[in-house]
Design a protein around this motif. Structure first.
Motif, PDB file in Angstrom:
ATOM      1  N   ILE B 169       0.754  -1.109   0.155  1.00  0.00           N
ATOM      2  CA  ILE B 169      -0.324   0.030   0.022  1.00  0.00           C
ATOM      3  C   ILE B 169       0.845   1.358   0.133  1.00  0.00           C
ATOM      4  CG2 ILE B 169      -1.897   1.162   1.335  1.00  0.00           C
ATOM      5  CD1 ILE B 169      -2.786  -1.199   2.178  1.00  0.00           C
ATOM      6  N   ASP B 170       0.620   2.209  -0.863  1.00  0.00           N
ATOM      7  CA  ASP B 170       1.490   3.316  -1.010  1.00  0.00           C
ATOM      8  C   ASP B 170       0.834   4.390  -0.254  1.00  0.00           C
ATOM      9  OD1 ASP B 170       3.399   5.038  -2.247  1.00  0.00           O
ATOM     10  OD2 ASP B 170       1.911   5.766  -3.794  1.00  0.00           O
ATOM     11  N   LEU B 171       1.631   4.919   0.711  1.00  0.00           N
ATOM     12  CA  LEU B 171       1.073   5.941   1.715  1.00  0.00           C
ATOM     13  C   LEU B 171       1.028   7.187   1.213  1.00  0.00           C
ATOM     14  CD1 LEU B 171       2.007   4.139   4.901  1.00  0.00           C
ATOM     15  CD2 LEU B 171      -0.248   4.029   4.065  1.00  0.00           C
ATOM     16  N   TYR B 206       7.096   7.005   0.733  1.00  0.00           N
ATOM     17  CA  TYR B 206       8.439   7.612   0.256  1.00  0.00           C
ATOM     18  C   TYR B 206       7.854   9.161   0.198  1.00  0.00           C
ATOM     19  CZ  TYR B 206      11.594   9.542  -2.835  1.00  0.00           C
ATOM     20  OH  TYR B 206      12.698  10.522  -3.229  1.00  0.00           O
ATOM     21  N   ALA B 207       8.798   9.999   0.965  1.00  0.00           N
ATOM     22  CA  ALA B 207       8.474  11.274   1.254  1.00  0.00           C
ATOM     23  C   ALA B 207       9.532  12.106   0.630  1.00  0.00           C
ATOM     24  CB  ALA B 207       8.639  11.793   2.847  1.00  0.00           C
ATOM     25  N   GLY B 208       9.118  12.493  -0.779  1.00  0.00           N
ATOM     26  CA  GLY B 208      10.140  12.902  -1.632  1.00  0.00           C
ATOM     27  C   GLY B 208      10.560  14.538  -1.085  1.00  0.00           C
ATOM     28  N   HIS B 209       9.508  15.020  -0.283  1.00  0.00           N
ATOM     29  CA  HIS B 209      10.074  16.467  -0.008  1.00  0.00           C
ATOM     30  C   HIS B 209      10.918  16.349   1.204  1.00  0.00           C
ATOM     31  CE1 HIS B 209       6.587  15.043   2.824  1.00  0.00           C
ATOM     32  NE2 HIS B 209       6.641  16.137   3.286  1.00  0.00           N
ATOM     33  N   ALA B 210      10.823  15.450   2.130  1.00  0.00           N
ATOM     34  CA  ALA B 210      11.905  15.023   3.154  1.00  0.00           C
ATOM     35  C   ALA B 210      13.123  14.933   2.705  1.00  0.00           C
ATOM     36  CB  ALA B 210      11.200  14.166   4.030  1.00  0.00           C
ATOM     37  N   CYS B 244       1.605  -7.359   8.158  1.00  0.00           N
ATOM     38  CA  CYS B 244       1.985  -6.269   7.082  1.00  0.00           C
ATOM     39  C   CYS B 244       3.698  -6.028   7.477  1.00  0.00           C
ATOM     40  CB  CYS B 244       1.376  -4.939   7.787  1.00  0.00           C
ATOM     41  SG  CYS B 244       1.753  -3.571   6.753  1.00  0.00           S
ATOM     42  N   PRO B 245       4.542  -7.191   6.767  1.00  0.00           N
ATOM     43  CA  PRO B 245       5.834  -7.316   7.030  1.00  0.00           C
ATOM     44  C   PRO B 245       6.714  -6.021   6.603  1.00  0.00           C
ATOM     45  CG  PRO B 245       5.263  -8.898   5.662  1.00  0.00           C
ATOM     46  CD  PRO B 245       4.034  -8.125   6.103  1.00  0.00           C
ATOM     47  N   LEU B 246       6.306  -5.368   5.386  1.00  0.00           N
ATOM     48  CA  LEU B 246       7.424  -4.562   4.974  1.00  0.00           C
ATOM     49  C   LEU B 246       6.657  -3.077   5.126  1.00  0.00           C
ATOM     50  CD1 LEU B 246       9.398  -4.300   2.546  1.00  0.00           C
ATOM     51  CD2 LEU B 246       7.362  -3.938   1.123  1.00  0.00           C
ATOM     52  N   LEU B 247       7.804  -2.460   5.392  1.00  0.00           N
ATOM     53  CA  LEU B 247       7.744  -0.640   5.500  1.00  0.00           C
ATOM     54  C   LEU B 247       8.821  -0.073   4.816  1.00  0.00           C
ATOM     55  CD1 LEU B 247       6.381   1.859   5.789  1.00  0.00           C
ATOM     56  CD2 LEU B 247       7.185   1.697   8.263  1.00  0.00           C
ATOM     57  N   THR B 248       8.765   0.197   3.610  1.00  0.00           N
ATOM     58  CA  THR B 248       9.794   0.511   2.593  1.00  0.00           C
ATOM     59  C   THR B 248       9.548   2.136   2.208  1.00  0.00           C
ATOM     60  OG1 THR B 248      10.822   0.242   0.841  1.00  0.00           O
ATOM     61  CG2 THR B 248       8.497  -0.134   0.750  1.00  0.00           C
ATOM     62  N   GLY B 249      10.829   2.727   2.276  1.00  0.00           N
ATOM     63  CA  GLY B 249      10.889   3.994   2.095  1.00  0.00           C
ATOM     64  C   GLY B 249      12.458   4.752   2.134  1.00  0.00           C
ATOM     65  N   GLY B 250      12.378   5.918   2.507  1.00  0.00           N
ATOM     66  CA  GLY B 250      13.650   6.505   2.566  1.00  0.00           C
ATOM     67  C   GLY B 250      14.470   6.952   1.281  1.00  0.00           C
ATOM     68  N   SER B 251      15.474   7.639   1.403  1.00  0.00           N
ATOM     69  CA  SER B 251      16.058   8.327   0.022  1.00  0.00           C
ATOM     70  C   SER B 251      17.514   8.333   0.760  1.00  0.00           C
ATOM     71  CB  SER B 251      15.436   9.576  -0.130  1.00  0.00           C
ATOM     72  OG  SER B 251      15.619  10.502   0.780  1.00  0.00           O
ATOM     73  N   THR B 252      18.350   9.016  -0.339  1.00  0.00           N
ATOM     74  CA  THR B 252      19.824   9.464  -0.259  1.00  0.00           C
ATOM     75  C   THR B 252      19.600  10.438   0.760  1.00  0.00           C
ATOM     76  OG1 THR B 252      20.370   8.623  -2.343  1.00  0.00           O
ATOM     77  CG2 THR B 252      21.583  10.297  -1.428  1.00  0.00           C
ATOM     78  N   GLY B 253      18.788  11.166   0.766  1.00  0.00           N
ATOM     79  CA  GLY B 253      18.883  12.405   1.978  1.00  0.00           C
ATOM     80  C   GLY B 253      18.465  12.023   3.244  1.00  0.00           C
ATOM     81  N   THR B 254      17.824  10.879   3.372  1.00  0.00           N
ATOM     82  CA  THR B 254      17.222  10.498   4.545  1.00  0.00           C
ATOM     83  C   THR B 254      17.807   9.100   5.093  1.00  0.00           C
ATOM     84  OG1 THR B 254      15.105   9.523   3.953  1.00  0.00           O
ATOM     85  CG2 THR B 254      14.917  11.887   4.370  1.00  0.00           C
ATOM     86  N   TYR B 255      18.601   8.384   4.526  1.00  0.00           N
ATOM     87  CA  TYR B 255      18.983   6.998   4.746  1.00  0.00           C
ATOM     88  C   TYR B 255      19.507   6.967   6.043  1.00  0.00           C
ATOM     89  CZ  TYR B 255      24.105   7.819   4.744  1.00  0.00           C
ATOM     90  OH  TYR B 255      25.488   8.336   5.136  1.00  0.00           O
ATOM     91  N   THR B 265      11.443  -1.250   7.880  1.00  0.00           N
ATOM     92  CA  THR B 265      12.336  -2.453   7.456  1.00  0.00           C
ATOM     93  C   THR B 265      13.094  -2.515   6.253  1.00  0.00           C
ATOM     94  OG1 THR B 265      10.417  -3.437   5.978  1.00  0.00           O
ATOM     95  CG2 THR B 265      10.394  -3.745   8.305  1.00  0.00           C
ATOM     96  N   GLU B 266      13.033  -1.436   5.339  1.00  0.00           N
ATOM     97  CA  GLU B 266      13.575  -1.432   3.943  1.00  0.00           C
ATOM     98  C   GLU B 266      13.898  -0.169   3.778  1.00  0.00           C
ATOM     99  OE1 GLU B 266      12.384  -4.340   0.937  1.00  0.00           O
ATOM    100  OE2 GLU B 266      12.047  -2.451  -0.124  1.00  0.00           O
ATOM    101  N   LEU B 267      15.171   0.286   3.232  1.00  0.00           N
ATOM    102  CA  LEU B 267      15.467   1.568   2.583  1.00  0.00           C
ATOM    103  C   LEU B 267      15.411   1.407   0.851  1.00  0.00           C
ATOM    104  CD1 LEU B 267      18.070   3.064   4.934  1.00  0.00           C
ATOM    105  CD2 LEU B 267      15.724   3.320   4.986  1.00  0.00           C
ATOM    106  N   GLN B 268      15.052   2.575   0.240  1.00  0.00           N
ATOM    107  CA  GLN B 268      14.950   2.258  -1.386  1.00  0.00           C
ATOM    108  C   GLN B 268      15.780   3.519  -1.701  1.00  0.00           C
ATOM    109  OE1 GLN B 268      11.116   4.118  -2.666  1.00  0.00           O
ATOM    110  NE2 GLN B 268      10.362   2.203  -1.578  1.00  0.00           N
TER     111      GLN B 268
END
Lengths: 402, 402
Positions: B169-171, B206-210, B244-255, B265-268
């Protein structure tokens, strides 16, 4: 439209196969066997669409203009990068096509286009080798030169290959590339005239800053002033007894200005085939909107997310539109849609003032801010009339910036 | 460097064949048989270069970070679009690759990459047919969903194909796509849980603005706040008895921020492989320049015109660099060069404060403003160490925005 409405109201009908399967559409696109059977709604988005009626209208208008003014038309292929469109232009009377770079010219030559003018100088051993190879296949090709050393290198390569390369001296009239007009250019002409491997075709004078100058009168004054220095240079060269038949230049913004400058022999406009938001805003003789040509190019997108009633997200972002102009894509057929970039892959729509509802899965077309670098993002463009897809053209020179 | 110097001083030497002929270079590039024999100076420009030492360093750093934090790493492939780089990342420990769009995921799958997460919802009959076909080849593929109707359509397609599709589910945490966190997302999870054709993999946030918020502390606060709502949503779903095992997100700016949020659970992240001027300016914990990763990506250009001592024009413009950021390319190895766009095909250099002379034919490398859409302009990238070209990788998913 029927399908889109059904999709909005009854997804089960779509799932049950209202559309032909993707595999069939893919095969039709690959093989081209879809005339009259493929709808715009069948295309995967984002997709580049060309309204063929508008394209044909634009081509006919520019061709008639040049014919009436007694000028050659060598449209700039960096706009469309598509041999099929170059062929349409030649069929309408164009003498060939300009190519911004050597690799673009190679792609056009492979696509069957002759009468090529490479508008950027060909620099370095490898590029010169490639230019000689191109001239062997298309001997009428003209290369631009703005430096004596480059002329000497081209001459050496031409003589080694037992060729004579046609060159045009690129004049510095647009604050970009070129040799200074007047004495420096005349001296280069004399040098070229003394080189057995080269033949002077004439001069190129492209004033990019004049092309986009806002306001018709301001644009006319600027273009006349800079082009006058090119005309003077041509006279100076001819006064020295050197043949200088060609003076090529002009743009979509100045085609109706440069045509009246005595001494110009050829126009090389590009954007007129498609038009874009940037060119629309430069103003025409009759007002602030430049209406001489019709918008034929759009990007088709799909609404892939609908976070709220007033928001929609389409699947076209920084990789589907060029972003070098300070304008946003404009929705076609719906008023009041605000567009904001949503990163590489998405466009964010503000629907609070939209003239109609927009639902998940809707397909929206957008007029584009700047045509040339947008076309460069796509491998193919679809020629459409209304909702029917008539053609799929390869953007053969896409990525050919070398 | 020797060749470049010779070219600057004695063009006749170059013409006499200092470099191997273009035909030979072209064949080497096409066939890949050039290890240790091809120099950066042999490449046709503009060309996309990857400094392999910097790339390897970036990959090793991110992989070690995720391992140390106990998080899965699924780097975003929309940055590099290159299966060879995706393979390097998997070799370093990544669980697979994210793909922005379905067609990008198809390109990665064809390139041998598994563990795919398609980060944009798959909307419409044709895309759903294609997603089912992809899942048949790569059953572990995860699709993002943010709408109950789309979930129902995916379910129908999955059951018709006798498949079970993994969905996340995309939040809506980044002001772009997604369903609202909390009760709306939990309700969608419940719906999905009731659909036999779908399996809930978890959540994408995925919080692009962050990612691009300037200043480390401000970025940390913003990312923590928005990701907290994602974590709460995960708990809400699990409290309803739904896995609901997966929570994926994050960025180069927030890793280095998101890794400490309990529940992730996961960085992308994507851009860390290349870095760019835009990311460098967001600031790090120790100052205004973000130095966590090295600039590995550059565009190599050639000086094709030299209108005056203080001016040079290179062969890279709007079609060689993306222009969506308000920053200009920065010359590598020379200080004080001003860069301005010179239209589609050229960059205009102001040399009045340059730390060294720049001559016609010189080859200049530029660090790029924004990596993802720049990579999308090239069919291939050259992996280099110093002046040696080691590899030529296909940018297989270039243009795959569908």
């Amino acid at each position: 439209m029927l399908r889109r409405t059904l999709f909005g109201l009854a997804p089960a009908l779509v799932m049950a196969g209202t559309r032909r399967p993707w595999k069939e559409v893919e095969r039709m696109i690959e093989t081209g066997g879809f005339k009259g059977r493929l709808s715009v709604d069948d295309l995967p988005t984002p997709a580049l669409l060309v309204d063929l009626d508008a394209l044909d209208w634009n081509i006919a208008k520019m061709a008639a203009h040049c014919k009436q003014k007694g000028l050659a038309l060598r449209p700039h292929g960096k706009t469309h990068k598509c041999p099929e469109i170059a062929k349409k232009l030649v069929a309408a009377g164009a003498v060939g096509a300009c190519a911004a770079k050597l690799s673009e010219a190679e792609a056009f030559a492979k696509g069957g286009i002759g009468g090529l003018l490479v508008t950027t100088a060909v620099i370095g051993q490898h590029k010169i080798e490639r230019a000689a190879a191109l001239a062997r296949i298309k001997p009428e090709t003209i290369l631009c030169v703005d430096n004596p050393r480059n002329a000497a290198e081209l001459d050496e390569a031409a003589r080694a290959a037992k060729l004579r390369l046609n060159v045009a001296i690129d004049l510095y009239v647009g604050n970009r590339t070129g040799i200074k007009t007047g004495a420096p250019a005349a001296a280069l002409a004399k040098e070229i005239d003394g080189l057995k491997g080269l033949k002077l075709a004439g001069l190129q004078a492209y004033a990019g800053h004049a092309a986009h100058r806002n306001g018709f009168e301001a644009r006319r004054e600027l273009s006349r002033n800079v082009m006058a220095t090119a005309v003077e240079t041509k006279k100076l060269i001819e006064a020295a007894g050197i043949a200088c038949p060609l003076l090529t230049g002009g743009s979509t913004g100045t085609y109706n200005i440069d045509c009246d400058i005595a001494g110009m022999t050829e126009l090389q406009p590009g954007s007129f085939v498609f038009m874009d938001i940037d060119y629309a805003r430069i103003g025409g003789p009759d007002g602030p909107v430049y209406k001489d040509f019709r918008h034929s190019l759009t990007v088709l997108t799909t609404v892939v997310s609908k976070p709220s009633d007033a928001e929609a997200v389409v699947d076209g972002g920084l990789k589907a539109f060029s972003t070098d102009k300070p304008f946003m894509p404009i929705a076609k057929g719906i008023e009041g849609i605000g567009f904001a970039w949503g990163g590489d892959e998405h466009g964010k729509l503000n629907l609070s003032k939209a003239s109609r509802a927009v639902a998940l899965g809707d397909r929206l077309e957008f007029v584009i801010p700047h045509c040339d670098p947008t076309v460069n993002l796509y491998d193919r463009m679809f020629g459409v009339r209304g909702q029917q897809v008539e053609t799929c053209w390869a953007v053969t020179a896409r990525g050919m910036s070398q």
